[in-house]
Each structure stands twice: as structure tokens, then as C-alpha cells.
Write a protein that holds these residues in place. Structure first.
Motif, mmCIF file in Angstrom:
data_model
loop_
_atom_site.group_PDB
_atom_site.id
_atom_site.type_symbol
_atom_site.label_atom_id
_atom_site.label_comp_id
_atom_site.label_asym_id
_atom_site.label_seq_id
_atom_site.Cartn_x
_atom_site.Cartn_y
_atom_site.Cartn_z
ATOM 1 N N GLY A 194 0.790 -1.346 0.572
ATOM 2 C CA GLY A 194 0.147 -0.066 -0.365
ATOM 3 C C GLY A 194 0.381 1.728 0.008
ATOM 4 O O GLY A 194 0.632 2.457 -0.328
ATOM 5 N N ALA A 205 2.644 2.347 2.375
ATOM 6 C CA ALA A 205 2.982 2.555 3.277
ATOM 7 C C ALA A 205 3.883 2.367 4.267
ATOM 8 O O ALA A 205 4.222 3.316 5.275
ATOM 9 C CB ALA A 205 1.882 1.945 4.422
ATOM 10 N N ASN A 239 6.933 6.555 3.622
ATOM 11 C CA ASN A 239 5.686 6.015 3.762
ATOM 12 C C ASN A 239 5.581 7.221 2.521
ATOM 13 O O ASN A 239 5.806 8.593 2.591
ATOM 14 C CB ASN A 239 4.758 6.238 4.429
ATOM 15 C CG ASN A 239 3.124 6.456 4.359
ATOM 16 O OD1 ASN A 239 2.486 6.216 3.231
ATOM 17 N ND2 ASN A 239 2.456 6.000 5.638
ATOM 18 N N ASN A 297 2.741 7.962 0.835
ATOM 19 C CA ASN A 297 1.020 8.094 0.738
ATOM 20 C C ASN A 297 0.523 9.354 1.536
ATOM 21 O O ASN A 297 -0.019 10.517 1.315
ATOM 22 C CB ASN A 297 0.203 7.334 1.526
ATOM 23 C CG ASN A 297 -0.043 5.427 0.424
ATOM 24 O OD1 ASN A 297 -0.242 5.490 0.420
ATOM 25 N ND2 ASN A 297 0.553 4.766 1.413
ATOM 26 N N ASP A 298 1.519 10.074 2.511
ATOM 27 C CA ASP A 298 1.672 11.144 3.020
ATOM 28 C C ASP A 298 1.855 12.047 1.668
ATOM 29 O O ASP A 298 2.721 12.030 1.426
ATOM 30 C CB ASP A 298 2.010 10.949 4.855
ATOM 31 C CG ASP A 298 3.624 10.862 4.297
ATOM 32 O OD1 ASP A 298 4.348 11.337 4.061
ATOM 33 O OD2 ASP A 298 3.919 10.288 5.528
ATOM 34 N N ASP A 299 1.647 13.409 3.305
ATOM 35 C CA ASP A 299 1.768 15.104 2.528
ATOM 36 C C ASP A 299 3.483 15.565 2.915
ATOM 37 O O ASP A 299 3.618 16.832 2.859
ATOM 38 C CB ASP A 299 0.927 15.945 2.736
ATOM 39 C CG ASP A 299 0.611 15.877 3.925
ATOM 40 O OD1 ASP A 299 1.818 15.503 5.288
ATOM 41 O OD2 ASP A 299 0.047 16.836 4.684
ATOM 42 N N ASP A 300 4.013 14.090 3.528
ATOM 43 C CA ASP A 300 5.610 14.814 4.156
ATOM 44 C C ASP A 300 6.667 14.037 3.111
ATOM 45 O O ASP A 300 6.910 13.400 3.217
ATOM 46 C CB ASP A 300 6.239 14.314 5.717
ATOM 47 C CG ASP A 300 7.393 15.252 6.066
ATOM 48 O OD1 ASP A 300 6.765 16.335 5.410
ATOM 49 O OD2 ASP A 300 7.831 14.351 7.195
ATOM 50 N N ILE A 333 5.371 13.990 11.174
ATOM 51 C CA ILE A 333 5.718 12.543 10.423
ATOM 52 C C ILE A 333 7.329 12.488 10.466
ATOM 53 O O ILE A 333 8.069 13.159 10.713
ATOM 54 C CB ILE A 333 5.537 12.621 9.141
ATOM 55 C CG1 ILE A 333 3.754 12.350 8.538
ATOM 56 C CG2 ILE A 333 6.011 11.585 8.092
ATOM 57 C CD1 ILE A 333 3.096 13.119 7.364
ATOM 58 N N ARG A 351 -1.151 9.042 -4.949
ATOM 59 C CA ARG A 351 -1.246 8.604 -4.067
ATOM 60 C C ARG A 351 -2.412 9.010 -2.741
ATOM 61 O O ARG A 351 -2.735 8.319 -1.722
ATOM 62 C CB ARG A 351 -0.168 7.868 -3.472
ATOM 63 C CG ARG A 351 0.609 6.465 -4.005
ATOM 64 C CD ARG A 351 -0.229 4.844 -3.714
ATOM 65 N NE ARG A 351 -0.953 4.983 -2.420
ATOM 66 C CZ ARG A 351 -1.894 3.849 -2.318
ATOM 67 N NH1 ARG A 351 -2.123 2.854 -3.637
ATOM 68 N NH2 ARG A 351 -2.070 3.286 -1.615
ATOM 69 N N GLY A 353 -0.551 11.732 -1.695
ATOM 70 C CA GLY A 353 0.145 12.524 -1.000
ATOM 71 C C GLY A 353 1.155 14.498 -1.436
ATOM 72 O O GLY A 353 1.815 14.983 -1.237
ATOM 73 N N ASN A 410 -5.187 -1.060 2.625
ATOM 74 C CA ASN A 410 -3.886 -0.933 3.033
ATOM 75 C C ASN A 410 -3.283 0.064 1.871
ATOM 76 O O ASN A 410 -3.438 0.573 0.874
ATOM 77 C CB ASN A 410 -3.876 -2.226 1.804
ATOM 78 C CG ASN A 410 -1.323 -2.302 2.058
ATOM 79 O OD1 ASN A 410 -0.411 -1.417 2.554
ATOM 80 N ND2 ASN A 410 -1.092 -3.475 1.606
ATOM 81 N N PRO A 411 -2.474 1.468 2.820
ATOM 82 C CA PRO A 411 -2.942 1.233 4.043
ATOM 83 C C PRO A 411 -4.167 1.430 5.143
ATOM 84 O O PRO A 411 -4.538 2.584 3.857
ATOM 85 C CB PRO A 411 -1.953 2.352 4.654
ATOM 86 C CG PRO A 411 -1.533 3.689 3.206
ATOM 87 C CD PRO A 411 -2.171 2.555 1.902
ATOM 88 N N MET A 471 -3.635 7.646 7.391
ATOM 89 C CA MET A 471 -2.441 7.633 6.898
ATOM 90 C C MET A 471 -2.379 8.854 8.114
ATOM 91 O O MET A 471 -3.507 10.304 7.861
ATOM 92 C CB MET A 471 -2.727 8.180 5.185
ATOM 93 C CG MET A 471 -1.301 8.376 4.673
ATOM 94 S SD MET A 471 0.104 7.399 4.651
ATOM 95 C CE MET A 471 -1.455 6.082 4.342
#
Lengths: 317, 503
Positions: free
Chosen positions: A129, A131, A140, A142-145, A239, A283, A285, B394-395, B398
Motif C-alpha cells: 500500500g 505505506a 510512507n 501516501n502522506d504529504d511529508d 511525521i 497516492r 500525498g 492498505n494502508p 494515513m
């Protein structure tokens, strides 16, 4: 064989003359069509052996006259499938990557292609995923960092040249200095407290703040917002690449871990890398670029404004 | 021995059974293993049941052949064929009704109604499906009329069967089979028209541009119709079809079925004998007309049997003979077994319709009607708007850099109307400040509600990102969907919000 012409009473069929425990065999010859079918299969097998791979040898089977092999047939099919995608790949290759999302259909195909490539090349570290794994420092996606920038072009650059990757002289490199033996134990504790306070977790203190100002601001900036140009992570957000426990931060100060990301330019073609960039960016982010505002259809000015307001949003913390 | 004589003679086994009451265990060892089929050349007959059979044949064939050509205006976004099974786009159109895959229970409901309808009809009037409406019966009947048209009636056909092959017989057989083939082709051809636009496919079919599936389907259906309708005929009913066994189990002593009233007919004797010795003989003058007209070649006087499809042509035949010899009609008649027994004991004849009114038929009709009413109600009140939600696993969540938590969902927005519509999705049950954005709207327009355009007659798949602010937490919440038109149809789907730390 005197009995050969003896006839079985109930069926009227001749007996072959054998007998076992009183059980006798009837002489029921195969039908002619069956026999011819049998001969035909023999002829067929001979033809097959001549035409196709048949006899197993030490490392491979005999080659038939036709030169056919299942591996070759698969290769042909793969080539045909690739040929069918060539025009899409060409369009993806020639489109400015920041303008890719202006064509939703092409972007969709790029994301689909990237998702497939991701499953093959990226899940080993970043997870199915995307992650990542905090305990190993796989970020990860997916995040925005973003340590090195999350615009689609930045992602493509990272994918191509890697991070701390020996294979490219244009790779992204940054090293956190190790302060092992430089700071006293109390100084490190104070600094950890100050670093945690940047993200609103620990309590700041004069010693820590002073040490931070003297040693850290050059890369991590005054309020810990980091610097994507140098690959200095932001310390003022929620994060953390290796987690935000005191122990982890202490280790990162004294003997920092430096993850490496391989560049993919020698393994993957530029189009696949571009499609991977599109997938990772999609994804959820990925950062917008100034030109990249096709969905909202805002002008560049407005987009720039939004970036500013986005930055303000970050300051809420 | 003529063919009909053979038919009348009970086989050796049956006679053995009659005498001893036990079976002898298989055929004699020196005889053939299988009995040869005896051709059925049923005689032409006229009468009320035959006329009803004509009517059913014309109506059912007309429905089958004409239906694909009917048009039905559904606006610019949907096909205009009245009845269409659109497998490619997964839609089933039937006049004003449009069924989507998730509504397949309507089709299941129709099948259940058909099943219970069959129980109802069978328990009331016997195997009427077999006798009149079954496709095998209808097409066999049609082919038998072709036989009669080309070869003549029963006796002429039997003579032709025995005659040696010559120019005349070849021409007749060729012509007959040609007509069989033509009918079969039209039958197979009509079938595919239900699965695509009839006018387009018709042209494509004859210009060679239709899909191979179309040609193969037509070839298979033409072949089976030719073979089953033209040659197998009653053997399908007797040996191949499971329905006779099932339907026979639905009958009871109060079902109306075709019966021979042996108390009135026996003892059989020719008309001359019967006239001489009135006391000794019954009404049956053994004229064998009932056997001659039977499309499955059975003798109804032997009693209930699986070969009887209750088409009642024997009633037409017998009634005519009874009229000719001046006896009352109904020696062979639609009657219940109970009624036959009562009449044999001297009770007066009961009108046939009374057999229909009994608890069993009422119960079947009640169940059938209840399902039908429920389906009509469901059809009338169903929403043309729908929402399904599947959360990303998955995931599962977030953490964003500002401390807020985001979950991703795949939303499927259904617009079952033939026009594009705007829909609004709203979050309900999340903490203040929760927002969403989608892959179509963009995060700079994140808000607690979103407007999404859904094209006509389509499901739009949207990936939605829902974020709750830092410091808040959430567990269960609901996506609420409202169509932004005068109907304001609504749907809602509860789902979960995953948080760090798990729950």
C-alpha cells in the motif's frame, strides 16, 4: 485352441478359448473405425515429433522443424502486447511530466502502468500500500511529508537517480552529521527535548534551543521546517522517518542512520519511471506544481496563492 | 402389422409384469438391447382443443419472433429496443423496466414466479405447459404441420415412409427438410436479436460483419431446433426432458387431467358388435382415433403415463366419434381422478371449473400473487440513485504532517436514470472540521460535502480522501448521497474511520 469356434450361448459371440476359474473371454474385435482412429493417432504422434519439440534432452528438448517453443510463443505474445502499448508509452514519454495530469486519460494509463511496476519493483521496501516501514526508515509514500520534494517532477528525479545511490553522480545526497562524542549526555537530552517541542510534543529548554540554533538551523531551519533542497527533514510535523521516540531521535543525533534508495535508471526505462512517478504522486500525498492545476483549472497566480495558504496551514502547528 | 398395431400391443415385458406382478429383470438375452423408435404420424384433427392449440402456437411464436423488433424510447442515453439483454453493458431492458446487475433479484423473482406459476397451473389443469406452451411442443407441432403440408396426412405419410427412395420421395424429403431448416434458422436467428440491437445485428448478420459468437449461436440453435423439432420430437418429452417427472409429482387426484373413463368405455368392441350386444359393450368402439391423433403416439386408454403431454387432441378426436355414433361426449375428457371414481360409482358429472377451486390452487395463487405484488412494489419504489463505499485496507489510515488523519475510500455512485445528474456526497458523524476531497475535485477544494456529476445510466467510481483534524478521533461514520434534482433521492452507507493505534 480346439475351442476356438465354440460360441457363447447367450450372446452368440465366439469365444477365444482361454479360461480362468471358469471365466471365459469373448472374441469381440475392435470396430474398424476404432482401429483406424488408433492408427491415425500413431501417425499424428510421428508428425508431432517432427514438427514440435518432443524428445527431452539434457538441458532442453529437441527442436521441432517449425522452431516453435512455448517460451518463444510467450515472448511473441509479450512483444505483441508491448507493441499495442507503444503509442501510449510514446505519448507519456514526450509529455511534459508536470502537464501529464492535464490529460486525464493519459494520466490514468500512466497511473495504471505505474501501479503495475510498483507491485514489481517497489513493494519490497515501501509495502503493497506504499505505506513504508517506519522501523526500517522506508518512507510512507501516501502522506504529504516529502524530504526531497513531492512534486511529480521531484518524484521522477528521485526514482531516476536515487538517494545516496552510487550508481548516479546526480543522486540526491545529504548526510546528517554524527554528534557522537561532541555533545555531553545532558546536552543531547536537552536537544532531544527541544526537537520534540518543535512538533509540539516535548518541552523546550534554553540549553536545547541554544544547541539547536548553533548546530541545526543551517539544515533544519529555525522553526524546524526542514529544507527540501538539502533533503533535511522537517522536524516540526507529525511525521518521522524513524519514529519520534526519544531514543530514536537521540540515535539520529549521535549516530544517524542514512537510508539509501536505489536509482532505477539502469533497470527501468524512462517511461516506466515516469509512470511510477505518476502513480506515487497520485497516492494522495503528491504536491501540486505551479503549472499543475488542471483539475481546479485555476490560474498560475491562484495556484501560487494556494501554495502560500498551504504553507500557512502548516504553520498552525 | 402396421405401426399403430405395434403401438397398441403392450410389450412382452409389460405383459409379463401384468401376469405375475413382478419384473423379470431385463430383456431376453437373445433380443436386441434397445427398442427401435416407432415413428409417430399423428392424424389431423379439428376441435376446440386443437383450435386452442393453434391459438397458443400463433401467440407464442409471434411473441418470440416479433418482440426483438419492438422499439421503446428511453431517451438519448439508452438503447431503444423494448426487450434487450445487454450483456456487454450488463443491463436488462424490458419496456419501462431497466435492471442492473445488483438488482438481479428481480430476475430471480421472475424465475420463482415462473416456478410457482407452473405449480399453480399444473395442480389446477395438469400438464398444460407440456401440452400447449412448451417450446418443444410448439415447434414439434409446427413441424408436424409442415409434414402434413408436404407429405399429406397420416396414411399418406406412413405409405411414403415405407416407399422406396425415388425422385418423388427425394424431392418431398428434401423440400420438407429444407422448410425445417428455414424454420430452424429463423428460430435461431431471432434468439440473438434479444442480445443486441435487432436492426443493426440483422444487417450485420447478412453482410458477414456480425461477431463469431452470433454466428455460432445461430448455428447451434438452428441445429438443435432442426434435430429436436424435426426428428426427436416426442422422444424429447419421454426420454430427455426432466419436466414430465417433476410435473407428474405436482399432480394429485383433484387435478384436471386428460382421462379415459374406462367405467364408461369398457368393454371395447367394434360398432357392429356394440350395436348387437348393447349390454356387453361400453361406449369405446376401439376406433383407435385417439391413438392416431396423439403427437406422442400413446394410448390414453392405458391410463396415466409419462408420455401424455395433456394436449387433449384425443378428446377432440373421441368427441367427434361419439357425436357420429350418437353417444354423449366426454368418454375421454378433462376430469379429475376423484371425479372419475365418483362417476364410476354413479355420482353425477361435475363441471370442470369446480376442480379449480380448492385450497391447493388458492395457496399457490396466493404465494404467486404475493411475490408478484412484492416485486411490483419494489420496482415501483426503487431508488434510481445508489452508493457503495469500500474503505482502503492498505494502508488503513494515513497520518499527515499537520497531525490530521486521512482515510481513503472508493465510492461507487450509481445513476440509474437516462440523464446525467449531479449528486452531493456529505459526511455525517465525523468530528467538526472533517473534510473530503476526491481524485476528481482536488484537495484545494476539500470540504465536508462534495458535488459530483454522474453520467446518464452509469456508475461513477470516485476515490475519496477523508481527513479529520489533528487531535480529534473518529470511529463509525456515514457517507450520505443526495441527487441534486427535483426527486432528491437519497442513499447512505455507513463505514469505518481507521485511526493510528488501531481500534
Amino acid at each position: 485352441m480346439a475351442d476356438k469356434n465354440r460360441v457363447d450361448e447367450p450372446t452368440g459371440t465366439e469365444l477365444v478359448g482361454h479360461e480362468w476359474d471358469g471365466i471365459e473371454e469373448l472374441n469381440t474385435p475392435l470396430p474398424r473405425w476404432w482401429l483406424w482412429t488408433f492408427y491415425a493417432t500413431i501417425a499424428w504422434s510421428v508428425v508431432y515429433v517432427v514438427l514440435y519439440p518432443a524428445w527431452p534432452m539434457v538441458s532442453q528438448a529437441t527442436e521441432g522443424v517449425l522452431g516453435w517453443s512455448s517460451r518463444g510463443a510467450l515472448a511473441d505474445e509479450m512483444t505483441a502486447a508491448d507493441m499495442a502499448r507503444v503509442s501510449t508509452f510514446e505519448r507519456i514519454a514526450v509529455t511534459d511530466i508536470t502537464k501529464l495530469s492535464a490529460d486525464p486519460e493519459l494520466m490514468g494509463q500512466a497511473i495504471a502502468g505505474g501501479a503495475a511496476a510498483f507491485k514489481q519493483h517497489c513493494v519490497q521496501c515501501h509495502g503493497a500500500g506504499a505505506a513504508g516501514y517506519e522501523e526500517y526508515g522506508y518512507p510512507n509514500l501516501n502522506d504529504d511529508d516529502w524530504i526531497w520534494g513531492g512534486e511529480i517532477g521531484d518524484i521522477e528525479y528521485t526514482l531516476t537517480h536515487g538517494i545516496r545511490w552510487e550508481g548516479s553522480d546526480q543522486t540526491r545526497i545529504s548526510y546528517m552529521p554524527a554528534f557522537e562524542g561532541i555533545f555531553e549526555r545532558e546536552q543531547v537530552d536537552a536537544l532531544v527535548g527541544h526537537v520534540l517541542s518543535l512538533s509540539g510534543n516535548g518541552s523546550s529548554n534554553a540549553v536545547g534551543a541554544e544547541l539547536y540554533a548553533a548546530n541545526c538551523v543551517a539544515c533544519h531551519q529555525a522553526s524546524g521546517e526542514g529544507d527540501q533542497l538539502q533533503g533535511a527533514p522537517a522536524l516540526n510535523d507529525a511525521i518521522w522517518l524513524y519514529g519520534n521516540s526519544e531514543a530514536s531521535i537521540r540515535q539520529q543525533i549521535l549516530a544517524p542512520r542514512h537510508g539509501a534508495m536505489p536509482g532505477w535508471s539502469d533497470k527501468l526505462d524512462p517511461v516506466t519511471i515516469r509512470m511510477l512517478a505518476a502513480y506515487v504522486h497520485s497516492r494522495g500525498g503528491g504536491e501540486d506544481t505551479a503549472q499543475d492545476a488542471p483539475i481546479a483549472e485555476t490560474s498560475e497566480q491562484e495556484a501560487a496563492q494556494q501554495e502560500v495558504s498551504g504553507a500557512e496551514g502548516d504553520d498552525r502547528l | 402389422m402396421t405401426a399403430s398395431d405395434q403401438l397398441e400391443q403392450p410389450s412382452k415385458w409389460v405383459r409379463a409384469l401384468d401376469k405375475t406382478g413382478i419384473t423379470r429383470g431385463g430383456p431376453p438375452s437373445n433380443g436386441p438391447l434397445y427398442e427401435k423408435r416407432k415413428s409417430v404420424h399423428n392424424k389431423r384433427i379439428d376441435g376446440p382443443f386443437r383450435r386452442f392449440k393453434w391459438l397458443v402456437m400463433v401467440v407464442t411464436l409471434a411473441i418470440y419472433y416479433i418482440t426483438p423488433w419492438l422499439r421503446w424510447d428511453r431517451g438519448p442515453y439508452a438503447p431503444d429496443q423494448a426487450v434487450l439483454i445487454d450483456l456487454a453493458n450488463r443491463r436488462f431492458y424490458m419496456f419501462d423496466i431497466e435492471i442492473w446487475p445488483h438488482e438481479f433479484y428481480f430476475v430471480a423473482g421472475m424465475l420463482i414466479m415462473a416456478g410457482i406459476g407452473l405449480f399453480l397451473v399444473t395442480s389446477a389443469v395438469g400438464r398444460a405447459w407440456c401440452g400447449y406452451a412448451c417450446p418443444q411442443t410448439v415447434w414439434t407441432d409446427l413441424f408436424q404441420h409442415v409434414d402434413r403440408f408436404i407429405d399429406g396426412d397420416r396414411n399418406a405419410r406412413m405409405r411414403l415412409d415405407k416407399a422406396p427412395w425415388g425422385p418423388s420421395k427425394i424431392a418431398r424429403r428434401g423440400g420438407k427438410w429444407g422448410i425445417y431448416l428455414l424454420i430452424s434458422l429463423v428460430t435461431g436467428g431471432a434468439w440473438i436479436l434479444y442480445f443486441a440491437d435487432a436492426q443493426t445485428l440483422f444487417v450485420e448478420f447478412f453482410t458477414g460483419t456480425a461477431s463469431p459468437v452470433a454466428y455460432m449461436t445461430v448455428a447451434v440453435l438452428t441445429g438443435t431446433t432442426f434435430w429436436l423439432g424435426g426428428f426427436m420430437r416426442e422422444q424429447v418429452c419421454i426420454y430427455m426432458c426432466p419436466w414430465p417427472r417433476i410435473q407428474a409429482a405436482m399432480l394429485d387426484e383433484q387435478s384436471l387431467i386428460v382421462t379415459y373413463k374406462d367405467w364408461r368405455g369398457e368393454q371395447r368392441g367394434s360398432l357392429k358388435k356394440a350395436q348387437k350386444e348393447l349390454e356387453k359393450y361400453g361406449d369405446c368402439i376401439d376406433c383407435r382415433e385417439c391413438i392416431a391423433v396423439c403427437p406422442t403416439g400413446i394410448d390414453i386408454r392405458e391410463g396415466q403415463q409419462v408420455g401424455c403431454i395433456t394436449c387433449a387432441l384425443c378428446i377432440d378426436a373421441c368427441d367427434r366419434v361419439m357425436k357420429d355414433i350418437g353417444r354423449p361426449r366426454g368418454l375421454i375428457d378433462y376430469a379429475t381422478l376423484d371425479q372419475c371414481e365418483a362417476e364410476a360409482a354413479g355420482a353425477p358429472a361435475m363441471p370442470a371449473w369446480k376442480a379449480l377451486l380448492r385450497p391447493r390452487t388458492f395457496i399457490y395463487f396466493g404465494i404467486w400473487g404475493a411475490i408478484g405484488t412484492a416485486m411490483l412494489f419494489a420496482l415501483g419504489t426503487r431508488s434510481h440513485t445508489g452508493l457503495t463505499v469500500s474503505p482502503d485496507r492498505n494502508p488503513p489510515f494515513m497520518l499527515m504532517k499537520d497531525g490530521s488523519v486521512r482515510n481513503a475510500y472508493t465510492l461507487r455512485l450509481r445513476n440509474m436514470e437516462g440523464r446525467p445528474r449531479d449528486m452531493e456526497i456529505a459526511l455525517s458523524g465525523l468530528p467538526r472540521g472533517a473534510v473530503m476531497w476526491t481524485d476528481r475535485i482536488g484537495r484545494d477544494e476539500a470540504a465536508a460535502t462534495q458535488k459530483i456529476a454522474v453520467p446518464a445510466d452509469e456508475t461513477r467510481v470516485v476515490r475519496a480522501y477523508v481527513t479529520i483534524p489533528a487531535g480529534s478521533s473518529a470511529d463509525q461514520f456515514t457517507f450520505e448521497l443526495t441527487s441534486l434534482d427535483e426527486q432528491r433521492e437519497q442513499d447512505a452507507e455507513p463505514t469505518t474511520f481507521a485511526m493510528p493505534g488501531g481500534n
